[in-house]
Design a protein around this motif. Structure first.
Motif, mmCIF file in Angstrom:
data_model
loop_
_atom_site.group_PDB
_atom_site.id
_atom_site.type_symbol
_atom_site.label_atom_id
_atom_site.label_comp_id
_atom_site.label_asym_id
_atom_site.label_seq_id
_atom_site.Cartn_x
_atom_site.Cartn_y
_atom_site.Cartn_z
ATOM 1 N N ALA A 1 -2.870 13.589 -6.791
ATOM 2 C CA ALA A 1 -2.129 13.411 -5.542
ATOM 3 C C ALA A 1 -0.650 13.173 -5.822
ATOM 4 O O ALA A 1 0.219 13.670 -5.091
ATOM 5 N N SER A 2 -0.360 12.440 -6.875
ATOM 6 C CA SER A 2 1.040 12.183 -7.242
ATOM 7 C C SER A 2 1.742 13.473 -7.658
ATOM 8 O O SER A 2 2.881 13.734 -7.255
ATOM 9 N N ARG A 3 1.068 14.313 -8.446
ATOM 10 C CA ARG A 3 1.663 15.588 -8.867
ATOM 11 C C ARG A 3 1.892 16.503 -7.666
ATOM 12 O O ARG A 3 2.928 17.168 -7.560
ATOM 13 N N ALA A 4 0.923 16.561 -6.765
ATOM 14 C CA ALA A 4 1.054 17.425 -5.595
ATOM 15 C C ALA A 4 2.194 16.966 -4.697
ATOM 16 O O ALA A 4 2.950 17.773 -4.153
ATOM 17 N N ALA A 5 2.327 15.651 -4.545
ATOM 18 C CA ALA A 5 3.381 15.114 -3.687
ATOM 19 C C ALA A 5 4.768 15.436 -4.226
ATOM 20 O O ALA A 5 5.740 15.505 -3.464
ATOM 21 N N ALA A 6 4.862 15.634 -5.520
ATOM 22 C CA ALA A 6 6.161 15.929 -6.128
ATOM 23 C C ALA A 6 6.555 17.394 -6.003
ATOM 24 O O ALA A 6 7.703 17.759 -6.300
ATOM 25 N N ALA A 7 5.638 18.263 -5.551
ATOM 26 C CA ALA A 7 5.936 19.690 -5.411
ATOM 27 C C ALA A 7 6.917 19.921 -4.272
ATOM 28 O O ALA A 7 6.939 19.182 -3.284
ATOM 29 N N ALA A 8 7.720 20.945 -4.379
ATOM 30 C CA ALA A 8 8.716 21.263 -3.359
ATOM 31 C C ALA A 8 8.037 21.714 -2.067
ATOM 32 O O ALA A 8 6.938 22.286 -2.091
ATOM 33 N N PRO A 9 8.661 21.477 -0.906
ATOM 34 C CA PRO A 9 8.101 21.957 0.358
ATOM 35 C C PRO A 9 7.884 23.468 0.316
ATOM 36 O O PRO A 9 8.712 24.214 -0.210
ATOM 37 N N GLY A 10 6.759 23.901 0.849
ATOM 38 C CA GLY A 10 6.437 25.323 0.841
ATOM 39 C C GLY A 10 5.731 25.795 -0.411
ATOM 40 O O GLY A 10 5.371 26.968 -0.514
ATOM 41 N N SER A 11 5.526 24.895 -1.379
ATOM 42 C CA SER A 11 4.839 25.282 -2.616
ATOM 43 C C SER A 11 3.368 25.564 -2.364
ATOM 44 O O SER A 11 2.769 25.042 -1.430
ATOM 45 N N VAL A 12 2.794 26.378 -3.226
ATOM 46 C CA VAL A 12 1.348 26.563 -3.292
ATOM 47 C C VAL A 12 0.861 25.738 -4.465
ATOM 48 O O VAL A 12 1.199 26.021 -5.619
ATOM 49 N N VAL A 13 0.129 24.673 -4.186
ATOM 50 C CA VAL A 13 -0.371 23.783 -5.235
ATOM 51 C C VAL A 13 -1.834 24.112 -5.493
ATOM 52 O O VAL A 13 -2.669 24.027 -4.586
ATOM 53 N N VAL A 14 -2.141 24.501 -6.715
ATOM 54 C CA VAL A 14 -3.499 24.858 -7.105
ATOM 55 C C VAL A 14 -4.099 23.698 -7.891
ATOM 56 O O VAL A 14 -3.604 23.350 -8.964
ATOM 57 N N HIS A 15 -5.145 23.108 -7.343
ATOM 58 C CA HIS A 15 -5.840 22.017 -8.018
ATOM 59 C C HIS A 15 -7.012 22.605 -8.804
ATOM 60 O O HIS A 15 -8.000 23.044 -8.212
ATOM 61 N N ASP A 16 -6.868 22.635 -10.108
ATOM 62 C CA ASP A 16 -7.904 23.164 -11.008
ATOM 63 C C ASP A 16 -8.940 22.066 -11.216
ATOM 64 O O ASP A 16 -8.712 21.117 -11.963
ATOM 65 N N ILE A 17 -10.096 22.195 -10.537
ATOM 66 C CA ILE A 17 -11.093 21.117 -10.513
ATOM 67 C C ILE A 17 -12.458 21.680 -10.928
ATOM 68 O O ILE A 17 -13.133 22.347 -10.135
#
Length: 410
Positions: A95-111
């Motif tokens: 969650a901390s890494r995702a929150a640091a992404a720039a607005p409009g980013s596509v965040v891929v959570h490899d789970i």
């Protein structure tokens, strides 16, 4: 935008993650985080040693992952203990890494264990990487040096592909060549992921195609399965504000011809709560459509139209949301739970499920009107007179059968 990426061990999930990263995605790798949260000197490592003993440590003081793996993959209780230590820390770090992404980013959570831990509803889309069991076994033996028994045990400890298909919005077959996999990823990126991300950032609904009737998309993800997946996401983001959540409309009636649009109904305490939910639903991928939305009132059991404002939901007002995903059309009707519009949607669905003659009659009406109208709005309005004529029969059926609204999960 959040994408949950998963796949069975040996399927090649990491390869797909790299292809997505090359296209601009921010990849948050749960396996990497799982190593970090139990690195030497961390509270996580201290808990793992307390639970499993010092013999799971290597000479350098770090976790000997093969040694720990032999313990937990052979013992479900041990695996559960390890997960209870590691998973909360991984979720917090992700969650901390995702929150640091720039607005409009596509965040891929490899789970890796997205399906096993029911994490699919936490994401806008779920992308599953698949490969045949034989290919996966060969990769584990060749690339990771696992013996056949160890490889099969690791695979058996995870969900089966049939379970993954039920939650997959997108599927990449990684059995073939690198080029074939890259081509699949490119299509998904350009045709679904990026348009969805752009719609999400702009807060707009995805464009809809032409009016076409069908009887369902077929296996392995029929309308009912797709609807439940979306409903669970809505329940999760809406929390206690969502009192009920149902699949309604024609796609909720097995065998009935319908537009390939999932109609979902959320029940809330009042429309003030519905307005408070609007921003939450928009962030989740379901922006609200502007304007005054309402359903056409029907006469109640006393022959009245239900227009008195003193009765909950009496004016049949609602809020209307639609999804930003260009490849899965969804309408979300937010109505007062227990109100007349809310009851009508459920009663109509259940009546059609139970009464084959009514279902066939409605199918004929739909097919005739679909030939006359090119737009969904005109088609929907043209059906209203039939609803008015059907309403007395619906009420008679409900009275005769003792119908009551179903629980929220049905």
């Amino acid at each position: 935008m959040s994408i949950g990426l998963t796949g069975g061990i040996g399927a090649g999930k990491s390869s797909v993650a790299r292809l997505l990263a090359e296209r601009g995605a921010v990849v948050v790798d749960a396996d990497v985080l799982a190593r970090e949260v139990v690195a030497p000197g961390t509270p996580g490592l201290a808990e793992v040693v307390d639970a499993f003993g010092v013999h799971i440590l290597g000479a350098d003081g770090a976790v000997d992952r093969p040694a720990l793996g032999r313990v937990v993959f052979a013992d479900p209780d041990a695996r559960a203990r390890l997960n209870a230590i590691v998973h909360p820390r991984v979720r917090e770090a992700a969650a901390s890494r995702a929150a640091a992404a720039a607005p409009g980013s596509v965040v891929v959570h490899d789970i890796p264990l997205l399906v096993e831990n029911d994490l699919g509803p936490d994401h806008h889309l779920v992308l599953v990487v698949g490969a045949s069991q034989q290919v996966r076994l060969e990769r584990l033996e060749r690339d990771r040096g696992m013996g056949p028994d160890d490889a099969r045990a690791r695979m058996a400890a995870q969900a089966e592909d049939s379970e993954r298909r039920r939650v997959a919005d997108m599927w990449v077959d990684n059995t073939g060549t690198v080029e074939a996999t890259a081509a699949q990823v490119e299509r998904l990126w350009s045709q679904r992921i990026m348009p969805y991300a752009e719609n999400l950032l702009a807060g707009r609904r995805a464009e809809r195609g032409a009016l076409v009737l069908a009887t369902g998309p077929g296996e392995p993800r029929p309308w009912a399965v797709q609807a439940e997946t979306v409903l669970e996401r809505l329940r999760r983001v809406g929390g206690a504000a969502i009192q009920t959540a149902h699949h309604v409309g024609s796609t909720a009636v097995p065998g009935l011809v319908a537009k390939d649009v999932l109609d979902l109904q959320i029940g809330v305490a009042d429309l003030e709560v519905a307005d408070e939910l609007a921003s939450v639903l928009a962030v989740a991928g379901f922006p609200g459509l502007p304007g005054a939305w309402s359903d056409s009132p029907k006469a109640d059991d006393r022959g009245e139209t239900g227009s008195r404002e003193s009765e909950p939901g009496a004016r049949w007002e609602k809020r209307f949301h639609a999804n930003a995903d260009p490849c899965r059309a969804v309408n979300v009707h937010v109505r007062v739970a227990g109100g007349p519009g809310w009851r009508f949607a459920l009663m109509f669905r259940d009546w059609l499920r139970a009464d084959s003659s009514a279902r066939q009659e409605y199918a004929r009406v739909k097919e005739e009107l679909a030939q006359q109208w090119e737009t969904t709005a005109g088609y929907a309005e043209a059906k209203e007179p039939w609803f008015d004529r059907a309403w007395p029969r619906m009420r008679e059926w409900a009275s005769a059968t003792g119908w009551t609204p179903p629980p929220s999960s049905r």
